[in-house]
Structures are given as structure tokens and as C-alpha cells.
Design a protein around this motif. Sequence first.
Motif: not given
Length: 275
Positions: A90-94, A115-131
Motif C-alpha cells: 500500500a502506498g507504492n506508486v507504480v 509490466k508493473v514497475e515500482v517508481l516510488e516506495e511510498g508508505a501505507p499512510e499515503d493510501a489512507e486517503k482512499y480508505a
Amino acid sequence: MKSHAVRLALSALTLSALFVTTACTPQGSPDPASTTGNEEEPMEATADTDEFVSTAMVVLLGNGEPLFIDQDTESPYYPTLPEGAPELKAGNVVRVTGNGIMLQSYPAQYPGITKVEVLEEGAPEDAEKYAELVSQLWQPKDASEPAFATLEYTTELTATSVMLSASGYSWSYEQDGESLTDTVDAPDPLSYATSDLPDARLDGPTEATVSFDVTPTGVTVTSYSEDKASSTRTDVPVELAGGAATLTIEPGNRYVVNATFEAGEVSYVFVATAA
């Protein structure tokens, strides 16, 4: 394998549960006329490759399955991850590369990802706005419900997904510490009117896949001709791999899929007709 959430979303969209695709750029893909030389930014490949590139944030549903949120449009879609895709958090930008064909459901489904590549690791907190979105799309499956099945096939013009309802089953589950088994006898598959069955519309013999939300231990398929009132049945060769069954279906036949699971057995019936 699709989650219960997928089926809830599809069921809400249409009673027929038949979704046809249109050939289009994934939501958020750049205009074909625009390019960029920055490899870390989403860009569309040349027309010769028929590939489309976009970026998305990874959100994990309650069952651990990923949901992608397009970073340009904020539109959610279910990805079909290709072999070799990285483990997503959660929070990865791909960066997502694929053929640009989306199944018209809500959320959309993207089976053509290459193909899927991870551009930014991010953090689970970044995905919380989609809860709130996640809570709307995913609910735990009732343990008493038998396995869901989905028929998927591709013709020259479309990629199609058809939900298959259980015609009969025996399903065991735990409830309040008690072991229970629900049993529903399957009717004679020839007793169904053609118009009452899920319909795969084909131009000719077509390779299809039946996937399940619970991993099957075995799958067999039989077919009956729609052209003659006969109980004669034909065994259809099936290859079971990765929890999905692959077979060839032809217009003018109805098919019975019998799947076994650790929790029991389920039968599904559908018909294939000429497009």
C-alpha cells in the motif's frame, strides 16, 4: 483470481453480468501525440508497440488484493498482474505498461497489463486517503457462500468477462464454532432455457478461462449441443493451472463446469452462442 469485491461491483453494474471492452488508452495515459524523454515519468510508447503507460498508486483491499488508483484521473481499477510483477505494498506508486484495453465495469478491470514497475516506495499512510473507497468496494465474503466463478474470453474485437452462477453445490463452513454444510441439488443442465443461462457470444471456437475466487482442487467440463434434444454429453479437455481452468468453447453448445474445492463441490452452467 477475482475477489468478492469484484463480483459485488459487477453485480451492481448489470444483471446480465456481461462486460464488453472497448479499445482505449487506460485512464490517465498521456495523449498519443505527446512524448517525454524522462524515463521516470509516465509516457506512451510508440504506436509500433501498441503499448500504453500510466502511473498508479497501490491500495490493498481487505483480502490483500491490489487496487490501482490512476494518478492522473484518480480512477480506480483492478489490475491483472503479469508474471514477474514485484510484490506490491500500500502506498507504492507504480508505472503500468499494457495494451490499453479496459473491461467496462466499476471499478474497471485491466487484464492486458504486461509490466508493473515500482517508481516510488511510498508508505501505507499515503493510501489512507482512499480508505472510504476501499470500504465501499470490499466486504468480507460470507463463509456460507460457495465459490464464485467467472468466464473470460477474447475475440478479435473484445475481451469479455461473464459471471457464472452456481447451479448446485455442497459447501462446508464454520459458523460460531460449529461445522455446517449447505447443499443445493443441481437441476438437469438441459432443463434450463437458453435465454436463462449466462451467454458467451463467439465467432467460432475460442479459448476461454474459468477463474474462481477460491482455489479449486479439480475442474471438469462437459458440453451438450443446443441443436438436438439429447442427453448425450461430451467431455471437454481442461487444463487447470494457477487456480484457473483453460478450455476451448464453441458456439451452439451449453457447458457444465464442475469444480471441487477443499470446502466442497460447485456446478456452473453457461451457453455459447454465435455472435
